[in-house]
Design a protein around this motif. Structure first.
Motif, PDB file in Angstrom:
ATOM      1  N   MET A  68       0.858  -1.193   0.000  1.00 19.05           N
ATOM      2  CA  MET A  68       0.000   0.000   0.000  1.00 19.05           C
ATOM      3  C   MET A  68       0.890   1.236   0.000  1.00 19.05           C
ATOM      4  O   MET A  68       1.771   1.354   0.843  1.00 19.05           O
ATOM      5  N   PHE A  69       0.660   2.127  -0.945  1.00 19.36           N
ATOM      6  CA  PHE A  69       1.459   3.350  -1.070  1.00 19.36           C
ATOM      7  C   PHE A  69       0.598   4.531  -0.622  1.00 19.36           C
ATOM      8  O   PHE A  69      -0.386   4.860  -1.281  1.00 19.36           O
ATOM      9  N   ASP A  70       0.972   5.164   0.501  1.00 19.29           N
ATOM     10  CA  ASP A  70       0.193   6.298   0.999  1.00 19.29           C
ATOM     11  C   ASP A  70       0.824   7.613   0.536  1.00 19.29           C
ATOM     12  O   ASP A  70       1.830   8.059   1.083  1.00 19.29           O
ATOM     13  N   GLU A  71       0.265   8.201  -0.498  1.00 21.42           N
ATOM     14  CA  GLU A  71       0.747   9.459  -1.088  1.00 21.42           C
ATOM     15  C   GLU A  71       2.242   9.452  -1.410  1.00 21.42           C
ATOM     16  O   GLU A  71       2.965  10.370  -1.019  1.00 21.42           O
ATOM     17  N   PRO A  72       2.715   8.421  -2.125  1.00 21.66           N
ATOM     18  CA  PRO A  72       4.141   8.393  -2.436  1.00 21.66           C
ATOM     19  C   PRO A  72       4.535   9.516  -3.383  1.00 21.66           C
ATOM     20  O   PRO A  72       5.682   9.949  -3.392  1.00 21.66           O
ATOM     21  N   THR A  73       3.583   9.998  -4.187  1.00 16.42           N
ATOM     22  CA  THR A  73       3.970  10.919  -5.254  1.00 16.42           C
ATOM     23  C   THR A  73       3.881  12.387  -4.852  1.00 16.42           C
ATOM     24  O   THR A  73       4.263  13.252  -5.631  1.00 16.42           O
ATOM     25  N   SER A  74       3.400  12.681  -3.633  1.00 16.90           N
ATOM     26  CA  SER A  74       3.149  14.099  -3.322  1.00 16.90           C
ATOM     27  C   SER A  74       4.404  14.971  -3.389  1.00 16.90           C
ATOM     28  O   SER A  74       4.306  16.130  -3.748  1.00 16.90           O
ATOM     29  N   PRO A  75       5.622  14.461  -3.099  1.00 16.36           N
ATOM     30  CA  PRO A  75       6.781  15.325  -3.333  1.00 16.36           C
ATOM     31  C   PRO A  75       7.467  15.074  -4.683  1.00 16.36           C
ATOM     32  O   PRO A  75       8.523  15.642  -4.933  1.00 16.36           O
ATOM     33  N   LEU A  76       6.911  14.234  -5.528  1.00 15.99           N
ATOM     34  CA  LEU A  76       7.630  13.857  -6.762  1.00 15.99           C
ATOM     35  C   LEU A  76       7.173  14.686  -7.958  1.00 15.99           C
ATOM     36  O   LEU A  76       6.011  15.060  -8.062  1.00 15.99           O
ATOM     37  N   THR A  77       8.106  14.946  -8.871  1.00 19.41           N
ATOM     38  CA  THR A  77       7.724  15.576 -10.140  1.00 19.41           C
ATOM     39  C   THR A  77       7.142  14.488 -11.042  1.00 19.41           C
ATOM     40  O   THR A  77       7.255  13.294 -10.750  1.00 19.41           O
ATOM     41  N   SER A  78       6.557  14.926 -12.156  1.00 23.13           N
ATOM     42  CA  SER A  78       5.912  13.939 -13.028  1.00 23.13           C
ATOM     43  C   SER A  78       6.932  12.929 -13.540  1.00 23.13           C
ATOM     44  O   SER A  78       6.618  11.768 -13.754  1.00 23.13           O
ATOM     45  N   HIS A  79       8.181  13.366 -13.672  1.00 18.46           N
ATOM     46  CA  HIS A  79       9.228  12.472 -14.159  1.00 18.46           C
ATOM     47  C   HIS A  79       9.442  11.303 -13.186  1.00 18.46           C
ATOM     48  O   HIS A  79       9.395  10.134 -13.568  1.00 18.46           O
ATOM     49  N   GLU A  80       9.642  11.627 -11.901  1.00 21.77           N
ATOM     50  CA  GLU A  80       9.852  10.555 -10.914  1.00 21.77           C
ATOM     51  C   GLU A  80       8.580   9.741 -10.712  1.00 21.77           C
ATOM     52  O   GLU A  80       8.627   8.539 -10.465  1.00 21.77           O
ATOM     53  N   THR A  81       7.440  10.437 -10.819  1.00 20.97           N
ATOM     54  CA  THR A  81       6.166   9.733 -10.665  1.00 20.97           C
ATOM     55  C   THR A  81       6.029   8.653 -11.740  1.00 20.97           C
ATOM     56  O   THR A  81       5.592   7.537 -11.455  1.00 20.97           O
ATOM     57  N   GLU A  82       6.423   8.995 -12.982  1.00 19.11           N
ATOM     58  CA  GLU A  82       6.311   8.014 -14.063  1.00 19.11           C
ATOM     59  C   GLU A  82       7.184   6.790 -13.789  1.00 19.11           C
ATOM     60  O   GLU A  82       6.784   5.657 -14.058  1.00 19.11           O
ATOM     61  N   ILE A  83       8.374   7.016 -13.234  1.00 19.09           N
ATOM     62  CA  ILE A  83       9.249   5.880 -12.921  1.00 19.09           C
ATOM     63  C   ILE A  83       8.576   4.991 -11.870  1.00 19.09           C
ATOM     64  O   ILE A  83       8.537   3.765 -11.993  1.00 19.09           O
ATOM     65  N   LEU A  84       8.001   5.648 -10.868  1.00 17.58           N
ATOM     66  CA  LEU A  84       7.320   4.876  -9.822  1.00 17.58           C
ATOM     67  C   LEU A  84       6.111   4.126 -10.390  1.00 17.58           C
ATOM     68  O   LEU A  84       5.880   2.959 -10.066  1.00 17.58           O
ATOM     69  N   PHE A  85       5.366   4.790 -11.278  1.00 19.55           N
ATOM     70  CA  PHE A  85       4.200   4.124 -11.869  1.00 19.55           C
ATOM     71  C   PHE A  85       4.621   2.936 -12.732  1.00 19.55           C
ATOM     72  O   PHE A  85       3.947   1.914 -12.762  1.00 19.55           O
ATOM     73  N   ASP A  86       5.730   3.097 -13.450  1.00 21.18           N
ATOM     74  CA  ASP A  86       6.213   1.961 -14.245  1.00 21.18           C
ATOM     75  C   ASP A  86       6.494   0.786 -13.331  1.00 21.18           C
ATOM     76  O   ASP A  86       6.149  -0.360 -13.627  1.00 21.18           O
ATOM     77  N   LEU A  87       7.118   1.077 -12.183  1.00 24.37           N
ATOM     78  CA  LEU A  87       7.409   0.015 -11.227  1.00 24.37           C
ATOM     79  C   LEU A  87       6.105  -0.599 -10.711  1.00 24.37           C
ATOM     80  O   LEU A  87       5.973  -1.834 -10.636  1.00 24.37           O
ATOM     81  N   MET A  88       5.139   0.247 -10.385  1.00 20.98           N
ATOM     82  CA  MET A  88       3.867  -0.281  -9.888  1.00 20.98           C
ATOM     83  C   MET A  88       3.201  -1.177 -10.929  1.00 20.98           C
ATOM     84  O   MET A  88       2.621  -2.209 -10.605  1.00 20.98           O
ATOM     85  N   ARG A  89       3.336  -0.783 -12.207  1.00 15.74           N
ATOM     86  CA  ARG A  89       2.736  -1.608 -13.260  1.00 15.74           C
ATOM     87  C   ARG A  89       3.442  -2.965 -13.360  1.00 15.74           C
ATOM     88  O   ARG A  89       2.804  -3.990 -13.585  1.00 15.74           O
ATOM     89  N   VAL A  90       4.759  -2.937 -13.190  1.00 18.95           N
ATOM     90  CA  VAL A  90       5.505  -4.204 -13.227  1.00 18.95           C
ATOM     91  C   VAL A  90       5.041  -5.095 -12.066  1.00 18.95           C
ATOM     92  O   VAL A  90       4.753  -6.283 -12.246  1.00 18.95           O
ATOM     93  N   LEU A  91       4.939  -4.504 -10.876  1.00 20.74           N
ATOM     94  CA  LEU A  91       4.525  -5.279  -9.705  1.00 20.74           C
ATOM     95  C   LEU A  91       3.110  -5.820  -9.896  1.00 20.74           C
ATOM     96  O   LEU A  91       2.811  -6.962  -9.558  1.00 20.74           O
ATOM     97  N   ARG A  92       2.267  -4.977 -10.460  1.00 22.11           N
ATOM     98  CA  ARG A  92       0.900  -5.424 -10.729  1.00 22.11           C
ATOM     99  C   ARG A  92       0.922  -6.597 -11.707  1.00 22.11           C
ATOM    100  O   ARG A  92       0.217  -7.590 -11.517  1.00 22.11           O
ATOM    101  N   GLY A  93       1.775  -6.468 -12.720  1.00 18.72           N
ATOM    102  CA  GLY A  93       1.908  -7.553 -13.697  1.00 18.72           C
ATOM    103  C   GLY A  93       2.391  -8.848 -13.056  1.00 18.72           C
ATOM    104  O   GLY A  93       2.095  -9.946 -13.525  1.00 18.72           O
ATOM    105  N   GLU A  94       3.155  -8.716 -11.983  1.00 18.89           N
ATOM    106  CA  GLU A  94       3.637  -9.903 -11.276  1.00 18.89           C
ATOM    107  C   GLU A  94       2.576 -10.455 -10.317  1.00 18.89           C
ATOM    108  O   GLU A  94       2.834 -11.378  -9.563  1.00 18.89           O
ATOM    109  N   GLY A  95       1.403  -9.824 -10.316  1.00 21.28           N
ATOM    110  CA  GLY A  95       0.295 -10.348  -9.513  1.00 21.28           C
ATOM    111  C   GLY A  95       0.207  -9.788  -8.111  1.00 21.28           C
ATOM    112  O   GLY A  95      -0.560 -10.287  -7.291  1.00 21.28           O
TER     113      GLY A  95
END
Ligand SMILES: Nc1ncnc2c1ncn2[C@@H]1O[C@H](COP(=O)(O)OP(=O)(O)OP(=O)(O)O)[C@@H](O)[C@H]1O
Ligand SMILES: [Mg+2]
Length: 536
Positions: free
Chosen positions: A199-226
């Motif tokens: 569970m990620f509680d507001e991980p992106t609130s200090p991040l720029t869109s650039h870092e947010t995209e990296i984090l989202f890519d990771l979240m998508r990978v994790l989601r893909g892993e089930g």
């Protein structure tokens, strides 16, 4: 509302009647085979000191899905995730992971079951290195017990940091990390523990869109892993981008729950705050200002290797912005101006007078205030109450009675200031640490309003603040500028800069590389510049 921001309110009231909690109840009861990571919270209630915070809330984190919680500050989002990760015990309701009931869950128990919460406020140990912080509670040992395998730690830490987009030396002490870097480190910790539910509680609130995209890519990978993922954010664009399912909390109750494609932004906002908020638009504010006296001058300021040769001026009535990626030096520049850090070169002038031997106290007395991005480290006094946190910037100026600070009058001052940013708390005497994240941020903002500064540097002024209250803060900033304040806003949220600033300085790798003003202050242009697109 000031003239600076107007809303385009949709002509038609969105219809939220189709998104019912009952429909979600059916989903909860569905007979789909219990996948091993399906994490169900059902009919959870929780009160603090008799005040209900969650009432009969249910949520399912499905494997292979991102499930987002949205709602205003204080709606109960963090409380629900804290219950699901064993930090708080629910007063009523049940948790079940893969069909197994989790009674009396503790944080340790949750981790053993593979459930991890990336907290809203980072909880790093300041004196340990980034790598050590990554492995707190999970140090890999050599074959001999008690012998920690440091070379392996450093090697692996670098890999984890890369996966979350954290570009630092693994041996950097945690106290030197910006809030965004701390937040990314917290995300990396979730990977170390090899969890099935994160569970990620507001991980992106200090991040720029650039870092947010990296984090989202990771979240998508994790989601893909089930993995089953939970997510909280006040940035609704992000929520729609990354979520498969959305649950809206309002005053501790679940008011809507729907698949991403089953709910519109307007429906979501209406469910959250009871009224629609249109897309914000900006009205130019300063075109009719004639008094453009220079208030703050920064000349050749350097603190190597973090930033170098930074020069700019701020004039009366001006709202300027400072944009840059995480680690670009934005915050360090502000901290150096405010005397929290030593400069190795350069000067700062206020109203034509050099501001030497700067300390925060001297700066405040001279009329310069700084709202820090990391309120946990530089802002909040966590062991005192809300009232005293709000008045902390003006203690020498508080009304006295028999040479002592009059408590009643101090509280009256605090109450007025807290009301301006609509801080929601049980009382002025509530310990600040029991306030929700967004309400702590509003309290910090109230503190600096009270100080009546001539120059204000606001570092992430709306971090964690909900969309309704963000507008209030933008209006306050705009009104202050109209009445003469010179303001510098540092923000990861480029839209925030585009909405509030007359001019934006762009910083890249510790140097100012560009400046945009007036009609050119757009998110698209800023987006190009922050990644270094303006050089050369
Ligand atoms: N330990 C605590 N003691 C007393 N009250 C608490 C405690 N933790 C949370 N609360 C209260 O519970 C309510 C919900 O807080 P919570 O942190 O869950 O909100 P949130 O939805 O995460 O808000 P935000 O968007 O601001 O982070 C708030 O009114 C808060 O003051
Ligand atoms: Mg919260």
């Amino acid at each position: 509302m000031s003239q600076a921001h107007r809303h385009r309110t949709p002509a038609d009231q969105p219809d939220t009647s189709t998104i019912t909690v009952d429909a979600y109840g059916e989903r909860l009861m569905s007979t789909s085979p219990p996948a091993s990571t399906r994490y169900v919270a059902s009919h959870v209630s929780k009160a603090f000191n008799g005040a209900p915070v969650l009432h009969d809330v249910s949520a399912v984190l499905e494997p292979g899905e991102v499930h987002s919680l949205v709602g205003e500050n204080g709606a109960g989002k963090s409380t629900l995730f804290k219950i699901m990760s064993g930090l708080y015990r629910p007063d009523a309701g049940e948790l079940a992971l893969g069909g197994e009931r989790l009674a009396d869950l503790t944080p340790r128990g949750a981790l053993q079951k593979g459930v991890y919460l990336v907290p809203q406020e980072p909880t790093l140990m300041a004196h340990l290195s980034a790598a050590e912080n990554l492995y707190v509670g999970a140090l890999p040992h050599r074959r001999m017990p008690f012998i920690v395998d440091w070379s392996r730690i450093h090697r692996e830490a670098a890999t984890y940091f890369e996966r979350v987009g954290l570009d630092i030396d693994v041996e950097t002490p945690a106290r030197q990390l910006s809030i965004a870097q701390q937040q990314l480190l917290e995300c990396a910790r979730a990977l170390v523990h090899n969890c099935r539910v994160i569970m990620f509680d507001e991980p992106t609130s200090p991040l720029t869109s650039h870092e947010t995209e990296i984090l989202f890519d990771l979240m998508r990978v994790l989601r893909g892993e089930g993995l089953a993922l939970g997510f909280i954010s006040h940035r609704l664009d992000e929520v729609f981008e990354v979520s498969d399912h959305l649950t809206v909390l309002r005053d501790g109750r679940m008011v809507a729950s729907a698949g991403r494609d089953e709910i519109t932004r307007d429906q979501l906002v209406t469910a959250m705050i009871g009224r629609p908020i249109g897309v914000r638009t900006r009205v130019r504010r300063t075109s009719d200002v004639t008094d453009r006296r220079e208030v703050l001058k920064v000349e050749g300021l350097s603190s190597r290797p973090t930033f170098e040769d930074v020069s700019f001026v701020l004039t009366k009535h001006e709202v300027a912005g400072l944009a840059g990626l995480v680690g670009s030096g934005r915050t360090e520049i502000a901290e150096t101006i405010f005397g929290l850090r030593k400069a190795d070169h350069g000067e700062v002038w206020l109203d034509g007078e050099p501001l030497e031997h700067r300390t925060p106290r001297r700066c405040i007395d001279a009329g310069l205030v700084y709202l820090p991005e990391d309120r946990g480290r530089n802002g909040i006094f966590s062991d005192v109450d809300l009232a005293r946190n709000v008045t902390a910037g003006i203690v020498p100026r508080l009304p006295l009675r028999w040479h002592l600070i009059s408590t009643a009058r101090e509280e009256a001052v605090a109450r007025d200031s807290a009301a301006r940013t609509s801080v929601r708390a049980a009382s002025l005497g509530a310990s600040i640490s029991t306030l929700s994240g967004g309400n702590q941020q509003r309290a910090m903002f109230s503190r600096w309003l009270l100080a009546e500064p001539r120059v204000a540097i606001f570092d992430e002024p709306t971090r964690g603040v909900d969309i309704g209250a963000k507008d209030d803060i933008y209006d306050i900033i705009s009104d202050l500028a109209t009445s003469g304040l010179a303001c510098l806003i540092i923000s990861s949220d480029l839209e925030e800069l585009a909405l509030t600033c007359d001019r934006v300085l762009v910083i890249y790798e510790g140097r100012i590389v560009g400046e945009v003003r007036d009609e050119d202050v757009t998110t698209a242009r800023l987006g190009e510049l922050v990644v270094g697109g303006g050089r050369g």
